[in-house]
Design an enzyme around this catalytic site. Structure first.
Site, mmCIF file in Angstrom:
data_model
loop_
_atom_site.group_PDB
_atom_site.id
_atom_site.type_symbol
_atom_site.label_atom_id
_atom_site.label_comp_id
_atom_site.label_asym_id
_atom_site.label_seq_id
_atom_site.Cartn_x
_atom_site.Cartn_y
_atom_site.Cartn_z
ATOM 1 N N ASN A 18 94.255 97.854 57.267
ATOM 2 C CA ASN A 18 94.961 99.017 56.716
ATOM 3 C C ASN A 18 94.509 99.375 55.322
ATOM 4 O OD1 ASN A 18 96.618 99.453 58.906
ATOM 5 N ND2 ASN A 18 98.086 97.917 58.217
ATOM 6 N N SER A 19 94.206 98.354 54.524
ATOM 7 C CA SER A 19 93.991 98.645 53.119
ATOM 8 C C SER A 19 92.534 98.685 52.714
ATOM 9 C CB SER A 19 94.733 97.613 52.263
ATOM 10 O OG SER A 19 94.304 96.320 52.610
ATOM 11 N N LYS A 37 86.059 92.175 49.489
ATOM 12 C CA LYS A 37 86.993 93.148 50.057
ATOM 13 C C LYS A 37 87.066 94.369 49.155
ATOM 14 C CE LYS A 37 91.637 93.418 51.982
ATOM 15 N NZ LYS A 37 92.728 92.591 52.503
ATOM 16 N N ASP A 150 103.093 88.393 54.621
ATOM 17 C CA ASP A 150 102.180 89.039 55.574
ATOM 18 C C ASP A 150 101.426 88.005 56.408
ATOM 19 O OD1 ASP A 150 101.097 91.235 56.829
ATOM 20 O OD2 ASP A 150 99.595 91.632 55.290
HETATM 21 P P1 ATP Z 1 95.715 94.418 57.524
HETATM 22 O O1 ATP Z 1 95.010 95.376 56.653
HETATM 23 O O2 ATP Z 1 96.658 95.038 58.460
HETATM 24 O O3 ATP Z 1 96.318 93.302 56.743
HETATM 25 P P2 ATP Z 1 93.512 92.707 58.253
HETATM 26 O O4 ATP Z 1 94.077 91.479 57.676
HETATM 27 O O5 ATP Z 1 92.741 92.551 59.539
HETATM 28 O O6 ATP Z 1 94.626 93.790 58.518
HETATM 29 P P3 ATP Z 1 91.714 92.850 56.020
HETATM 30 O O7 ATP Z 1 92.551 91.922 55.223
HETATM 31 O O8 ATP Z 1 91.091 93.996 55.340
HETATM 32 O O9 ATP Z 1 92.561 93.443 57.219
HETATM 33 O O10 ATP Z 1 90.588 91.966 56.685
HETATM 34 C C1 ATP Z 1 89.699 92.498 57.663
HETATM 35 C C2 ATP Z 1 89.099 91.369 58.491
HETATM 36 O O11 ATP Z 1 88.180 90.640 57.731
HETATM 37 C C3 ATP Z 1 90.147 90.349 58.921
HETATM 38 O O12 ATP Z 1 90.653 90.690 60.181
HETATM 39 C C4 ATP Z 1 89.385 89.041 58.970
HETATM 40 O O13 ATP Z 1 88.941 88.801 60.283
HETATM 41 C C5 ATP Z 1 88.208 89.270 58.058
HETATM 42 N N1 ATP Z 1 88.313 88.503 56.803
HETATM 43 C C6 ATP Z 1 89.118 88.789 55.762
HETATM 44 N N2 ATP Z 1 88.937 87.927 54.747
HETATM 45 C C7 ATP Z 1 87.953 87.073 55.149
HETATM 46 C C8 ATP Z 1 87.307 85.930 54.540
HETATM 47 N N3 ATP Z 1 87.626 85.516 53.318
HETATM 48 N N4 ATP Z 1 86.367 85.279 55.254
HETATM 49 C C9 ATP Z 1 86.038 85.698 56.500
HETATM 50 N N5 ATP Z 1 86.609 86.748 57.122
HETATM 51 C C10 ATP Z 1 87.560 87.442 56.460
HETATM 52 MG MG MG Z 2 94.010 90.576 55.847
#
Ligand code: ATP
Ligand code: MG
Length: 363
Positions: A18-19, A37, A150
C-alpha cells in the site's frame, strides 16, 4: 547513516504494498545486499511527513534484536521525487505470504505433492515462527513501548540462516490514516477491539498472529470475503463441496485468493462486521490428514479470543506449551534446515518462471 544513496545499485524489485515499493539493492563499497523501501509522498502532505520523520527517528533508536529487521537509515528526497527511502536488512527467503505463494505454485506445477509435504503442516515450524514474532513484539514493547499494529504474513520475514524477523512497525501504518485506505486487499488482521475503535494494546498483535497461523496452515485468510459459508469451522480444505458457485474452484486453484479480489465498500464492511460478530476463527480439526497437537490448537484458540481482556498476552503465550515443547536446541537445527529448503524452493520457482517466459517467447 553508514550508507550513502549514491553507493547503491538496484538489483530488482521484491514487491510493493500500500505504501511503497521494496527493491533488492547492492551497497557497492561493502558488497552487502540490503532492502530499499521507497515511499512516495503526496504533495502538501506535511502532517504525514512530520509523523513519518518522527517515527523514523524512533526506528533509528531501536537497537538490533534477533527478531527485528535491522534498520540502516532513512532519507527524505523532496527535491526530485518527494519520497522517503528506508534502508533495511535484506531477508533472502522473503515474507511468509511470498513463501506461501511459492508453495502453492510448486504444488500447482506438481513439483511438490501437497499430500506429502505441506510446508506449514508442521507444528515445529509454526511454533518457531510464533516464538519469533512474540519475542520481537515483546522486545519492542518492553523496551520502547512500541505496539506493532500491523502483524501479517508480509511483515514476517525469513532468511536462510534460520532467522525470523518482523518489520514495518511504526512507519507504514501512520501513512495510512483511514481504515478504507488499508483495504487494498481482501483481508485484515485487525482485532475486533481495534475495528470497534476501542483502546487497544499489544493483544491486538496477538489476535493478528492467530489469524496468520490459521492462514499458513489452511492456505487462505480465515475470514475471507470470498467464503460465503458463514460457518468458519468447516471452511477447511477438502471436504466441503457444497459451496456456492463462485467458490467451486476454490480447492483446485490455489491462487484464487489473490485473483478474486472484492474491494467494494460492501465487501470491506462485510469483512469488518464478520470479525466483530462471527465466532472466532479456528484451526481446522484435520488438515490434509494432519492432526495438530493439542498444544497448537490451544495456542491458536488463545490468540483468537475476541474479547481483548480474555485473550492471552504476549508473555503468557511465550510461556505456552506450544512454544516450550520445541525449545530444545535440536529443534532450532530442524527449523534452520526448513529455511534452507525454502530457499532452494524459491530458486526452483524462479527457474520455472524463467522457463515460462522463454516458452512464451516462442509461442
Ligand atoms: P502493506 O503495504 O499492505 O503493508 P506489504 O507489507 O506487502 O503490504 P511492503 O512493506 O511495501 O508491503 O513490502 C513489499 C514486499 O517486499 C513484502 O511483501 C515482502 O515480501 C518484501 N519485503 C519487504 N521488506 C523486505 C526485506 N527487508 N527483505 C526481503 N523482502 C522484503
Ligand atoms: Mg510490509
Amino acid at each position: 547513516s553508514i550508507y550513502q544513496l549514491q553507493d547503491l545499485v538496484q538489483l530488482g524489485k521484491i514487491g510493493s504494498g500500500n505504501s511503497g515499493t521494496v527493491v533488492k539493492t547492492l551497497h557497492v563499497p561493502t558488497s552487502k545486499i540490503i532492502a530499499k523501501k521507497t515511499i512516495p509522498l503526496e504533495k502538501n502532505n506535511e502532517i504525514i511527513l512530520n509523523q513519518l520523520i518522527r517515527e523514523l527517528t524512533i526506528m533509528k533508536s531501536v537497537k538490533s534484536h534477533k527478531n527485528i529487521i535491522s534498520f540502516y537509515g532513512a532519507y527524505y528526497d523532496n527535491v526530485k521525487n518527494n519520497e522517503i527511502i528506508i534502508l533495511m536488512e535484506y531477508m533472502d527467503c522473503g515474507s511468509l505470504d511470498k513463501i506461501l505463494l511459492t508453495y502453492k505454485r510448486l504444488v500447482n506445477r506438481g513439483f511438490i505433492d501437497s499430500k506429502l509435504k505441506n510446508w506449514f503442516n508442521d507444528s515445529l515450524i509454526l511454533s518457531k515462527l510464533s516464538y519469533a514474532v512474540l519475542n520481537g513484539l515483546d522486545y519492542l514493547y518492553t523496551n520502547y513501548k512500541i505496539i506493532h499494529r500491523d502483524i501479517k504474513p508480509s511483515n514476517i520475514l525469513v532468511n536462510s540462516k534460520g532467522q525470523v524477523k518482523i518489520c514495518d512497525f511504526g512507519v507504514s501504518k501512520k501513512l495510512i490514516n483511514s481504515i478504507a485506505d488499508t483495504f487494498v486487499g481482501t483481508s485484515t488482521y485487525m482485532s475486533p477491539e481495534r475495528i470497534q475503535g476501542n483502546v487497544y494494546s499489544t493483544k491486538g498483535d496477538v489476535w493478528s498472529l492467530g489469524l496468520v497461523i490459521i492462514e499458513l496452515v489452511t492456505g487462505k485468510f480465515p475470514l475471507s470475503l470470498n467464503n460465503n459459508n458463514s460457518n468458519h469451522n468447516n471452511n477447511n480444505n477438502n471436504n466441503n463441496n457444497n459451496n456456492k458457485n463462485k467458490n467451486n474452484n476454490r480447492n483446485s486453484d490455489n491462487d484464487n485468493i489473490i485473483n478474486n479480489n472484492n474491494n467494494s465498500p460492501d465487501g470491506i464492511l462485510d469483512l469488518l462486521q464478520r470479525i466483530v460478530n462471527e465466532p472466532s476463527p479456528k484451526l481446522p480439526r484435520d488438515n490434509n490428514n494432519y492432526q495438530f497437537p493439542t498444544e497448537m490448537i490451544d495456542f491458536v484458540n488463545k490468540c483468537c479470543i475476541k474479547e481483548e481482556k480474555n485473550r492471552s498476552s504476549i508473555h503468557e503465550l511465550l510461556a505456552h506449551d506450544f512454544i516450550l515443547m520445541y525449545s530444545d536446541k535440536l529443534y532450532n537445527k530442524e527449523f534452520k534446515m526448513w529455511c534452507k529448503m525454502i530457499k532452494s524452493y524459491i530458486k526452483q520457482d524462479r527457474q520455472f518462471k524463467r522457463e515460462d517466459i522463454e516458452r512464451a517467447k516462442f509461442e
